[in-house]
Design an enzyme around this catalytic site. Structure first.
Site, PDB file in Angstrom:
ATOM      1  CG  ASP A 220      -1.779   0.956   1.003  1.00  0.00           C
ATOM      2  OD1 ASP A 220      -1.753   2.161   0.338  1.00  0.00           O
ATOM      3  OD2 ASP A 220      -3.597   0.488   1.668  1.00  0.00           O
TER       4      ASP A 220
ATOM      5  CG  HIS B 276      -3.306   5.143  -0.544  1.00  0.00           C
ATOM      6  ND1 HIS B 276      -3.558   3.530  -0.878  1.00  0.00           N
ATOM      7  CD2 HIS B 276      -4.445   5.680  -0.897  1.00  0.00           C
ATOM      8  CE1 HIS B 276      -3.829   3.643  -1.917  1.00  0.00           C
ATOM      9  NE2 HIS B 276      -4.641   5.140  -2.243  1.00  0.00           N
TER      10      HIS B 276
ATOM     11  CB  SER C 236      -3.769  -2.075   3.517  1.00  0.00           C
ATOM     12  OG  SER C 236      -3.375  -1.692   1.770  1.00  0.00           O
TER      13      SER C 236
HETATM   14 CO1  B1M Z   1      -6.035   4.725  -4.250  1.00  0.00          CO
HETATM   15  N1  B1M Z   1      -7.493   4.574  -3.772  1.00  0.00           N
HETATM   16  N2  B1M Z   1      -5.458   4.032  -5.274  1.00  0.00           N
HETATM   17  N3  B1M Z   1      -4.903   5.995  -4.362  1.00  0.00           N
HETATM   18  N4  B1M Z   1      -6.856   6.127  -3.228  1.00  0.00           N
HETATM   19  C1  B1M Z   1      -8.264   5.117  -2.316  1.00  0.00           C
HETATM   20  C2  B1M Z   1      -7.896   4.491  -1.022  1.00  0.00           C
HETATM   21  C3  B1M Z   1      -9.411   4.249  -3.225  1.00  0.00           C
HETATM   22  C4  B1M Z   1     -11.054   4.153  -2.376  1.00  0.00           C
HETATM   23  C5  B1M Z   1     -10.179   5.704  -4.397  1.00  0.00           C
HETATM   24  C6  B1M Z   1     -11.559   5.001  -4.975  1.00  0.00           C
HETATM   25  O1  B1M Z   1     -11.710   4.307  -5.539  1.00  0.00           O
HETATM   26  N5  B1M Z   1     -12.376   4.980  -4.563  1.00  0.00           N
HETATM   27  C7  B1M Z   1      -9.227   2.696  -3.715  1.00  0.00           C
HETATM   28  C8  B1M Z   1      -9.220   1.701  -2.693  1.00  0.00           C
HETATM   29  C9  B1M Z   1      -9.859   0.694  -3.139  1.00  0.00           C
HETATM   30  C10 B1M Z   1     -10.546  -0.181  -1.888  1.00  0.00           C
HETATM   31  O2  B1M Z   1      -8.725  -1.312  -1.629  1.00  0.00           O
HETATM   32  N6  B1M Z   1     -11.210  -0.666  -1.765  1.00  0.00           N
HETATM   33  C11 B1M Z   1      -7.741   2.998  -4.318  1.00  0.00           C
HETATM   34  C12 B1M Z   1      -6.959   2.574  -5.462  1.00  0.00           C
HETATM   35  C13 B1M Z   1      -7.554   1.620  -6.091  1.00  0.00           C
HETATM   36  C14 B1M Z   1      -5.940   2.862  -5.377  1.00  0.00           C
HETATM   37  C15 B1M Z   1      -5.253   2.229  -6.883  1.00  0.00           C
HETATM   38  C16 B1M Z   1      -5.066   0.362  -6.699  1.00  0.00           C
HETATM   39  C17 B1M Z   1      -5.349   3.103  -7.805  1.00  0.00           C
HETATM   40  C18 B1M Z   1      -4.761   2.278  -9.193  1.00  0.00           C
HETATM   41  O3  B1M Z   1      -2.936   2.059  -9.645  1.00  0.00           O
HETATM   42  N7  B1M Z   1      -5.425   1.512 -10.329  1.00  0.00           N
HETATM   43  C19 B1M Z   1      -3.646   2.770  -6.359  1.00  0.00           C
HETATM   44  C20 B1M Z   1      -2.466   2.122  -4.937  1.00  0.00           C
HETATM   45  C21 B1M Z   1      -1.963   1.672  -5.428  1.00  0.00           C
HETATM   46  C22 B1M Z   1      -0.864   0.428  -3.421  1.00  0.00           C
HETATM   47  O4  B1M Z   1      -1.612   1.142  -2.780  1.00  0.00           O
HETATM   48  N8  B1M Z   1      -0.439  -0.585  -3.947  1.00  0.00           N
HETATM   49  C23 B1M Z   1      -3.896   4.142  -5.976  1.00  0.00           C
HETATM   50  C24 B1M Z   1      -2.740   4.623  -6.301  1.00  0.00           C
HETATM   51  C25 B1M Z   1      -3.509   6.243  -4.892  1.00  0.00           C
HETATM   52  C26 B1M Z   1      -1.670   7.721  -5.469  1.00  0.00           C
HETATM   53  C27 B1M Z   1      -0.604   7.011  -4.741  1.00  0.00           C
HETATM   54  C28 B1M Z   1      -2.733   8.255  -7.142  1.00  0.00           C
HETATM   55  C29 B1M Z   1      -2.739   8.182  -4.372  1.00  0.00           C
HETATM   56  C30 B1M Z   1      -2.072   8.472  -2.913  1.00  0.00           C
HETATM   57  C31 B1M Z   1      -1.016   9.521  -2.889  1.00  0.00           C
HETATM   58  C32 B1M Z   1      -0.281   8.947  -1.127  1.00  0.00           C
HETATM   59  O5  B1M Z   1      -1.320   8.773  -0.440  1.00  0.00           O
HETATM   60  N9  B1M Z   1       0.958   9.863  -1.346  1.00  0.00           N
HETATM   61  C33 B1M Z   1      -4.568   8.209  -4.515  1.00  0.00           C
HETATM   62  C34 B1M Z   1      -5.343   8.507  -3.432  1.00  0.00           C
HETATM   63  C35 B1M Z   1      -4.741   9.988  -2.932  1.00  0.00           C
HETATM   64  C36 B1M Z   1      -5.859   8.048  -2.796  1.00  0.00           C
HETATM   65  C37 B1M Z   1      -7.206   8.887  -2.055  1.00  0.00           C
HETATM   66  C38 B1M Z   1      -8.679   9.124  -3.462  1.00  0.00           C
HETATM   67  C39 B1M Z   1      -7.833   9.506  -1.113  1.00  0.00           C
HETATM   68  C40 B1M Z   1      -6.766   8.924   0.137  1.00  0.00           C
HETATM   69  C41 B1M Z   1      -6.204  10.178   1.291  1.00  0.00           C
HETATM   70  O6  B1M Z   1      -5.172  10.386   1.029  1.00  0.00           O
HETATM   71  N10 B1M Z   1      -7.134  10.329   2.568  1.00  0.00           N
HETATM   72  C42 B1M Z   1      -8.475   7.093  -1.821  1.00  0.00           C
HETATM   73  C43 B1M Z   1     -10.183   7.595  -1.903  1.00  0.00           C
HETATM   74  C44 B1M Z   1     -10.364   8.115  -0.578  1.00  0.00           C
HETATM   75  O7  B1M Z   1      -9.657   7.690   0.707  1.00  0.00           O
HETATM   76  N11 B1M Z   1     -11.547   9.312  -0.063  1.00  0.00           N
HETATM   77  C45 B1M Z   1      -7.876   6.317  -2.648  1.00  0.00           C
HETATM   78  C46 B1M Z   1      -7.126  11.388   2.675  1.00  0.00           C
HETATM   79  C47 B1M Z   1      -6.297  10.845   3.853  1.00  0.00           C
HETATM   80  C48 B1M Z   1      -6.252  11.644   4.854  1.00  0.00           C
HETATM   81  O8  B1M Z   1      -7.317  10.083   4.225  1.00  0.00           O
HETATM   82  O9  B1M Z   1      -5.660   8.241   4.472  1.00  0.00           O
HETATM   83  O10 B1M Z   1      -7.953   7.749   5.198  1.00  0.00           O
HETATM   84  P1  B1M Z   1      -7.101   8.959   4.712  1.00  0.00           P
HETATM   85  O11 B1M Z   1      -6.568   8.944   6.478  1.00  0.00           O
HETATM   86  C49 B1M Z   1      -7.591   9.308   7.662  1.00  0.00           C
HETATM   87  C50 B1M Z   1      -8.467   7.916   8.476  1.00  0.00           C
HETATM   88  O12 B1M Z   1      -8.108   7.031   7.314  1.00  0.00           O
HETATM   89  C51 B1M Z   1      -7.313   7.979   9.540  1.00  0.00           C
HETATM   90  O13 B1M Z   1      -7.047   8.882   9.717  1.00  0.00           O
HETATM   91  C52 B1M Z   1      -7.057   9.962   8.662  1.00  0.00           C
HETATM   92  C53 B1M Z   1      -7.503  10.984   9.406  1.00  0.00           C
HETATM   93  O14 B1M Z   1      -7.426  12.090  10.466  1.00  0.00           O
HETATM   94  N12 B1M Z   1      -6.313   6.374   9.461  1.00  0.00           N
HETATM   95  C54 B1M Z   1      -5.079   6.521  10.655  1.00  0.00           C
HETATM   96  C55 B1M Z   1      -5.024   6.545   8.464  1.00  0.00           C
HETATM   97  N13 B1M Z   1      -4.501   5.429   8.708  1.00  0.00           N
HETATM   98  C56 B1M Z   1      -4.009   5.896  10.144  1.00  0.00           C
HETATM   99  C57 B1M Z   1      -3.380   4.972  10.980  1.00  0.00           C
HETATM  100  C58 B1M Z   1      -3.504   5.542  12.321  1.00  0.00           C
HETATM  101  C59 B1M Z   1      -4.648   6.056  12.806  1.00  0.00           C
HETATM  102  C60 B1M Z   1      -5.703   6.634  11.653  1.00  0.00           C
HETATM  103  O15 B1M Z   1      -3.022   4.510  13.389  1.00  0.00           O
HETATM  104  C61 B1M Z   1      -2.152   4.199  13.313  1.00  0.00           C
END
Ligand code: B1M
Length: 214
Positions: free
Chosen positions: A99, A101, A152
């Protein structure tokens, strides 16, 4: 457009033109910079996720959105509340194997380190072996795992199994969009000897880390 909509739009469009000026306006309006991240910027990110899911955005565009989010967090970070310098403990933090992200994980790092924790951030795609090695080297109080993909969540189960096999029973904190509290309790915690806690967001992660200390 109102400020909040403009902020969300920078993320959706992956554009930084005018971003800093609007972030400064938001800093004057909101008491806590975290509200700007959890509010308008997250609204933008959720929209990006939705558009990407609908094939209306390609990965390169999502990457631009991620850059806007990262630049915003970097700009807001100095304004976030910082607690006393007394060390509250050490946390090894990682995005799990497979992963990439890391925005959420890095937000967790900022919030924990601003609140007295020493954070060892191992980065992305961290295999269990590397995590186990870091636990032995760093002797942390907590291990934090982040992951956003459905696979993940399964990787966290495998990681917990490997850590258990390595006789590690430190508390594990997990977070990320694909996880639920139920999955954490039923699927991860059952494979591990130490406590496994689910954090719904970065602030909750801090609360849980504080609770583990008490
Ligand atoms: Co990707 N991606 N992405 N992506 N991406 C998602 C996660 C996805 C839901 C989008 C979608 O389809 N709607 C989907 C996942 C589907 C699934 O498995 N259910 C997805 C996919 C499919 C993919 C790829 C497979 C796409 C592809 O290549 N075909 C690929 C995966 C590559 C891989 O990982 N091997 C991929 C790639 C990418 C980018 C590189 C383009 C980019 C990431 C850049 C980066 O992180 N440097 C990206 C992004 C930006 C997203 C979305 C749009 C946004 C994620 C984000 O940064 N959110 C995402 C859709 C979405 O979430 N709406 C999506 C903002 C961030 C602040 O929130 O990380 O959730 P988040 O963290 C939150 C909580 O979750 C929590 O606290 C935070 C808030 O305070 N939290 C924790 C997280 N970790 C924590 C740990 C803790 C405590 C809290 O304690 C240890």
């Amino acid at each position: 457009l109102p400020l909040e909509e403009r902020l969300a739009r920078y993320v959706v469009e992956g554009s930084k033109d005018g971003l800093i000026t609007d972030l400064d306006e938001a800093l004057a309006k909101y008491d806590d910079p975290l509200e700007i991240i959890n509010g308008p910027l997250m609204t933008g990110m959720d929209e990006v996720g939705r558009l990407f899911n609908d094939n209306q955005l390609i990965v390169a565009e999502v990457l631009q959105s991620a850059e806007v989010m990262k630049a915003s967090v970097a700009h807001l970070e100095p304004y976030m509340e910082k607690a006393s310098t007394e060390s509250k403990g050490k946390i090894v933090l990682a995005t799990v194997k497979g992963d990439v992200h890391d925005i959420g994980k890095n937000l967790v790092e900022i919030i924990l380190s601003n609140n007295g924790y020493q954070v060892i951030n191992l980065g992305i795609k961290v295999p269990p072996e590397q995590l186990i090695e870091a636990c032995r080297r760093e002797k942390p109080d907590v291990v934090g795992l982040s992951g956003l993909l459905v696979k993940s969540a399964q990787q966290m189960v495998l990681t917990a199994q490997d850590m258990k096999a390595a006789s590690i029973d430190l508390p594990i904190m997990v977070g990320g969009a694909a996880l639920t509290r139920k999955f954490t309790t039923n699927r991860i915690a059952t494979q591990y000897d130490g406590p496994v806690l689910y954090a719904k967001d970065a602030m909750n992660g801090l609360e849980l880390a504080n609770r583990l200390r008490d």
